[in-house]
Design an enzyme around this catalytic site. Sequence first.
Site, PDB file in Angstrom:
ATOM      1  N   SER A 127      -2.066   0.161  -6.305  1.00 40.46           N
ATOM      2  CA  SER A 127      -0.989   0.004  -7.262  1.00 40.46           C
ATOM      3  C   SER A 127      -0.458   1.396  -7.640  1.00 40.46           C
ATOM      4  CB  SER A 127      -1.496  -0.788  -8.470  1.00 40.46           C
ATOM      5  OG  SER A 127      -0.454  -1.345  -9.205  1.00 40.46           O
ATOM      6  N   ASP A 146       3.162  -9.570  -1.929  1.00 38.63           N
ATOM      7  CA  ASP A 146       3.210  -8.725  -3.121  1.00 38.63           C
ATOM      8  C   ASP A 146       4.642  -8.263  -3.404  1.00 38.63           C
ATOM      9  OD1 ASP A 146       2.735  -6.942  -5.179  1.00 38.63           O
ATOM     10  OD2 ASP A 146       1.819  -5.411  -3.900  1.00 38.63           O
ATOM     11  N   HIS A 173      -1.109  -8.281  -4.045  1.00 40.15           N
ATOM     12  CA  HIS A 173      -1.307  -6.986  -4.677  1.00 40.15           C
ATOM     13  C   HIS A 173      -2.759  -6.511  -4.572  1.00 40.15           C
ATOM     14  CE1 HIS A 173       0.576  -3.905  -7.047  1.00 40.15           C
ATOM     15  NE2 HIS A 173      -0.346  -3.968  -7.989  1.00 40.15           N
TER      16      HIS A 173
END
Length: 509
Positions: free
Chosen positions: A190, A444, A469
């Site tokens: 991330s 994602d 994700h």
Amino acid sequence: MGALQLPGVVLVLALLFPVDAGKNFWLFRQHILQQREKQAAEDASGRLQLLGQGLDAGVWSHLDNGILQQPLDHFSWQDRRTFNQRFRANRLFWHPHGPIFLYIEGEGTLSDYSVLSGHHVEMARKYGALVVALEHRFYGASLNPDGLEDHNLRFLTSQQALADLLSFHRFITQKYGLMPSHTWICFGGSYAGSLAAWLRLKYPHLIFAAVASSAPVRAQLDFTGYVKVVAAGLSNPMIGGSQECLGAVAEAFSAVDSLVRAGQLARLARDFRSCRALQGPDDSMELLGNLADIFMGPVQYNAESPLWTVAHACGPMTDRSKGPAYQRLVAANDMYLALLDAQCTQNSYAAEVEELRRTRVAGSRMERQWLFQTCTEFGYYLTCEDPACPFSRLPNLTASLWTCLRVFNVSPRSVQEAVAFTNDYYGAEHPRASRVLFVNGDVDPWHVLSVLQNQTRSERAILISGTAHCADMLASMPSDPLPLVRAREQIVAQVGEWLELARKRQQET
């Protein structure tokens, strides 16, 4: 903040959430992190049992938890202020000449499981690595008691965070008596995935390689691509969606928009269980964001919650017995609130701004910090301008930028300039860094801001079909889909190639 309570939970992965989504997305994010923490605990316990050990037997002697005193401002020799930054280390698998695997924490709280579980830990066992992890400044316990005051937040930048990692590199080198021959590879997911790529880009003499998972390295003010991917997910039968679901969602939000325009706020508050009466357009936008969360969360995390998947969200939306699409959305909202253990939804924009302005340091708070970073570096504001967007057309970019102004006195022009600077500074989706592997899942919504194709022979990309994700960072499971299994095999092979290259270079010198 809502009714969901997670006592005793330590979050293992920081995961991006859309800043201008509703409060319920934040609650769902906590739910996902709770699931990941539980899985991490089970994975760590199982792996140690295979080694003939348990979490209570000898393992803790191989774990180091501590505090590193860091400069508040790495770029000023006159400013001598410091803060305490938390770190973790796992020596359980380390061979004396083995590599160093640096796990970078993002916008969340560092956990013991950051060095005990996950795919990077599986690789540490294979390659005899020392695993170390650093908590991000201004998150978790790594901030001073007055750290959230506006005058301090100016030190919350990705550049300062990278400098923290540079200092941490020096600290770990001294603590464990490392030599220049020890190879460092960093891992992050991330926002922390972006940091991993940028750390290799900016400090290639210290970091030999990086794996950047679900890393949105391109800052973007108007993030229209997010909802486009969500729409594709809601219509994708491979993950529980359908065209019927997508059409019903779009029809329901169109009906909600009509009620907003007609001023039927009392009805909307009643139907969608608002904690307070809706006071004008700002509260209406909060409501619309919370309703969109019902569908954005399960797409972004793609079935990580066993109780709220895309199939769960689409279930009531395709159930014609529940009535028109609007009534199905009411039913979906009721089910979603039950999952979150929430009696009602917080839709007060004034209360949200008041909370974001509060500077107290308590618990694992992170919304104020992350909003500040989006206002001063990244943007990432969602809009529904793309024709594929199934949600409300009423919220716009101006509303998001207005929040930056109200909370931090950061003007819309300043936000736009900050986003442009970030892309110029790091290179956006073309960073031109060698030995970086970008890993993304095509479900994602954040993958559209990452690197999706090989840039050079040493700047490579993996796009995993059907995953979302940071899925590749989790510990391997027997139920993992084949594309994810194969992607992890590629990651393991790439790390092995890097380590072999480092060994050969060391022999040549």
